[in-house]
Motif scaffolding. Sequence first.
Motif, PDB file in Angstrom:
ATOM      1  N   LEU A   1     -26.436 -51.316   6.995  1.00 26.70           N
ATOM      2  CA  LEU A   1     -27.544 -50.365   6.883  1.00 26.70           C
ATOM      3  C   LEU A   1     -27.012 -48.942   6.687  1.00 26.70           C
ATOM      4  O   LEU A   1     -27.543 -48.176   5.873  1.00 26.70           O
ATOM      5  CB  LEU A   1     -28.417 -50.417   8.141  1.00 26.70           C
TER       6      LEU A   1
ATOM      7  N   SER B   1     -25.750 -48.662   3.223  1.00 23.47           N
ATOM      8  CA  SER B   1     -26.868 -48.631   2.278  1.00 23.47           C
ATOM      9  C   SER B   1     -27.523 -47.253   2.268  1.00 23.47           C
ATOM     10  O   SER B   1     -27.891 -46.731   1.214  1.00 23.47           O
ATOM     11  CB  SER B   1     -27.914 -49.687   2.653  1.00 23.47           C
TER      12      SER B   1
ATOM     13  N   GLU C   1     -27.847 -44.844  -0.907  1.00 25.16           N
ATOM     14  CA  GLU C   1     -29.157 -44.349  -1.348  1.00 25.16           C
ATOM     15  C   GLU C   1     -29.150 -42.828  -1.459  1.00 25.16           C
ATOM     16  O   GLU C   1     -29.660 -42.265  -2.419  1.00 25.16           O
ATOM     17  CB  GLU C   1     -30.236 -44.787  -0.348  1.00 25.16           C
TER      18      GLU C   1
ATOM     19  N   LEU D   1     -40.470 -45.055   2.995  1.00 28.71           N
ATOM     20  CA  LEU D   1     -40.128 -46.486   3.022  1.00 28.71           C
ATOM     21  C   LEU D   1     -41.267 -47.297   3.616  1.00 28.71           C
ATOM     22  O   LEU D   1     -41.558 -48.409   3.182  1.00 28.71           O
ATOM     23  CB  LEU D   1     -38.859 -46.725   3.846  1.00 28.71           C
TER      24      LEU D   1
ATOM     25  N   ARG E   1     -44.184 -47.524   1.099  1.00 26.67           N
ATOM     26  CA  ARG E   1     -43.924 -48.414  -0.028  1.00 26.67           C
ATOM     27  C   ARG E   1     -43.806 -49.874   0.377  1.00 26.67           C
ATOM     28  O   ARG E   1     -43.709 -50.752  -0.469  1.00 26.67           O
ATOM     29  CB  ARG E   1     -42.632 -47.988  -0.728  1.00 26.67           C
ATOM     30  N   GLY E   2     -43.779 -50.141   1.676  1.00 28.75           N
ATOM     31  CA  GLY E   2     -43.720 -51.541   2.123  1.00 28.75           C
ATOM     32  C   GLY E   2     -42.316 -52.041   2.405  1.00 28.75           C
ATOM     33  O   GLY E   2     -42.118 -53.204   2.730  1.00 28.75           O
ATOM     34  N   THR E   3     -41.318 -51.152   2.269  1.00 23.84           N
ATOM     35  CA  THR E   3     -39.940 -51.580   2.527  1.00 23.84           C
ATOM     36  C   THR E   3     -39.749 -51.885   4.011  1.00 23.84           C
ATOM     37  O   THR E   3     -39.091 -52.864   4.377  1.00 23.84           O
ATOM     38  CB  THR E   3     -38.953 -50.475   2.091  1.00 23.84           C
TER      39      THR E   3
ATOM     40  N   ARG F   1     -42.025 -52.826   6.012  1.00 21.38           N
ATOM     41  CA  ARG F   1     -42.802 -54.040   6.313  1.00 21.38           C
ATOM     42  C   ARG F   1     -41.931 -55.279   6.092  1.00 21.38           C
ATOM     43  O   ARG F   1     -41.934 -56.206   6.889  1.00 21.38           O
ATOM     44  CB  ARG F   1     -44.037 -54.079   5.409  1.00 21.38           C
ATOM     45  N   LEU F   2     -41.188 -55.252   4.999  1.00 21.13           N
ATOM     46  CA  LEU F   2     -40.298 -56.383   4.710  1.00 21.13           C
ATOM     47  C   LEU F   2     -39.163 -56.437   5.742  1.00 21.13           C
ATOM     48  O   LEU F   2     -38.802 -57.519   6.217  1.00 21.13           O
ATOM     49  CB  LEU F   2     -39.733 -56.251   3.292  1.00 21.13           C
ATOM     50  N   LEU F   3     -38.628 -55.271   6.082  1.00 23.60           N
ATOM     51  CA  LEU F   3     -37.562 -55.240   7.098  1.00 23.60           C
ATOM     52  C   LEU F   3     -38.071 -55.792   8.430  1.00 23.60           C
ATOM     53  O   LEU F   3     -37.328 -56.414   9.184  1.00 23.60           O
ATOM     54  CB  LEU F   3     -37.053 -53.809   7.296  1.00 23.60           C
ATOM     55  N   GLY F   4     -39.360 -55.544   8.689  1.00 18.53           N
ATOM     56  CA  GLY F   4     -39.965 -56.015   9.942  1.00 18.53           C
ATOM     57  C   GLY F   4     -40.056 -57.530  10.016  1.00 18.53           C
ATOM     58  O   GLY F   4     -40.311 -58.088  11.087  1.00 18.53           O
TER      59      GLY F   4
ATOM     60  N   PHE G   1     -31.797 -50.121  13.104  1.00 17.07           N
ATOM     61  CA  PHE G   1     -32.238 -49.510  11.857  1.00 17.07           C
ATOM     62  C   PHE G   1     -32.276 -47.984  11.988  1.00 17.07           C
ATOM     63  O   PHE G   1     -31.775 -47.264  11.120  1.00 17.07           O
ATOM     64  CB  PHE G   1     -33.626 -50.045  11.473  1.00 17.07           C
TER      65      PHE G   1
ATOM     66  N   ARG H   1     -50.105 -51.098   9.673  1.00 18.11           N
ATOM     67  CA  ARG H   1     -51.320 -51.780   9.231  1.00 18.11           C
ATOM     68  C   ARG H   1     -51.611 -52.953  10.152  1.00 18.11           C
ATOM     69  O   ARG H   1     -50.707 -53.700  10.510  1.00 18.11           O
ATOM     70  CB  ARG H   1     -51.151 -52.312   7.810  1.00 18.11           C
TER      71      ARG H   1
END
Lengths: 322, 347
Positions: free
Chosen positions: B18, B21, B25, B177, B180-182, B184-187, B196, B345
């Motif tokens: 992480l 990354s 980024e 993040l 954009r839903g990033t 959410r995916l990590l969750g 994180f 959400r």
Amino acid sequence: MLDNRDSTSGLAEDVVTLTGVSKSYGSKLVVDDVSFRVRRGEIFGLLGPNGAGKSTLLESIVGLRSVSAGTISVLGAEPVRQRAFITANVSIQPQSASLFDTLSVRETLRLYASFHSRPGDVDEVMQRVGLANQADTWARNLSGGQLRRLLVGVAIVGRPQIVVLDEPSAGLDPGARQSLLGLIRGLKESGTTVLFSTHDMQEASDLCDRVAILAGGRIQALGSPDELIRLSDATSTVSFLVPADTDLSFLDEQFDSSAFSRSTVSIGIRVVVTTSDPDAILRQLTFRCRVAAREYSVRQSTLEDYFLKIVATSSAATSDLR
Amino acid sequence: MTTSRATTPRVRSAFYELSASNARELYRNKKGSFSILFMFFFLLLLIVGLNFAVNDGNRPEPIVAVTGAAAGMTPLLVTLDSRGVEATSARITGEENATINVNDNHAAVVLTGQDPPRWIPLVEAIEASGIPYANIAVQDESGFAQVDLLRANLPAVAAIGFMAIAFMGTAVPLVSLRQRGTLRLLGTTPVKKLTFIAAQTPVRFASGMVVALLVSVISIAMGYVSVVGLARLTATFLLGLLMFFAFAYLLASRSRNAELINHISAVIPVLALFASGEVFPKQILPEPVLVALNVLPTTWFAQAAGTDLSGTTPFIDVYLLWAMMLAVTIGVALLAARIFVWDDRDR
């Protein structure tokens, strides 16, 4: 009408069990009293029109959403509460998700692999999702289809017991779609349970051991694709062309007028017969000397026909209630 | 399309991957990296330029008359002489354009004549002779106080630099993040929130160290800070940076509106700057306002840094300020980790 509750159980271990699950957003009921089971190692498809509640159900199964009523058990755990267990064993490729824009395919898979205790080999995953040639391409430079495959890669890199894919083939070109379907079959062969939603009935027929058809928030039918087609008073359509002066009275003798149609085309008459026994029609056409039929085509009833019928029935019932 | 058949190196820990990354980024997003350090460099150049224009450019060399207590005069005269400043022990020639009155470990510099001289070298010499910076006052003939703008504002510039890295460079991307839903995916993965969040820090901390290093180098070059002071200043910078990160994580812990956080992130440093007491002289602020400002953690940082950079006296001991900053950092970081959501959400 089929019973919308799944009464099957026992032969293989149930890894996902939904019992009386309902979900509301404010006053809007999106999922209504849904119950079904998914067995270990099967490919289970959730079919339904847009807004049927498929994504809500899938996201509830992985614990991204809490349910308003009922219970969900995944591998014996409660998805919303036992997050650590669920995230270690269940992966999802959500319909709308975003990755890190400037990480390459390889870096993205490495990152997600690092979250798991026994991840799969990153190079192998890239091969499986067909992105080995894009290994060093940034996520933001991938096409929509490639991005979707990368999301599938992210879902499988942790070698989960259950993979949940929300419309994985949406937006894929035919080649990519075929390769994805192959990937899903491969997951099943390796013992992974796959739950996925799709609008593509052919895909569901080809892939799924069982499907649930969801409409109006309720399960309208549940079973294997073949079972559902059989249960749906399956009919086939036989189409053929005859010269304009052909005597077609034998059709009037055998069929109700609603079962066939005639339309005049430039080179004769196009006849379309709907029947549960297409072979009988074909025999008659073959052995009647005075009928010079040609350009035969037989179309078997499909899951899509059944799906459209079920959805139409459900919509009508909903309208009646209103 | 890029083609590569290279084998992927061994996957390391989630924290390492992480962190790497995040660094990639940040490095690859040139606009984002630029915006993080822009405010710091802009303010620094502005202050350096202003200071040069106001206190240095085109001013004549000082010719100084030193008056006052004999005990303080001799070492000062020696120091001035060693620095090439023309100085006498009393007004003799009438060409002097500055007087330094030394008394009881205090020095008062008065700039005289129509063309006031460069005076910052005089203050440096006085400080080098052993009189603390805080005990040196400089004014012109009309009594208007002269301020070393760079020295007075370095703590604020450092604070702005740190806050820009923390808020613009950390909180805004995090919320983005989530939007954009990033996240959410990590969750949906086993990665822990604390891992994180902590992994966001290394690359940003390195950016903060660039700011700290630059301010330290300027301070040493300008003679603002001693070796002991530098060690203390470094500790203040480290604590301050961590504290600002903690607040940034708190700000980013739940929001999904990156635009709103962007606006807030732009305003917070400015508000904090004005509230830190480094812009408005404390003398003009009423007592209740001063007390209120002293409650703000940003003030603690500015005052602790100001002690070593600007020679100002904090309202309480620097070590107590450190303790308060550390306590707030731990508390806020824990709170941020506790209330952080991957995606708010439907929860």
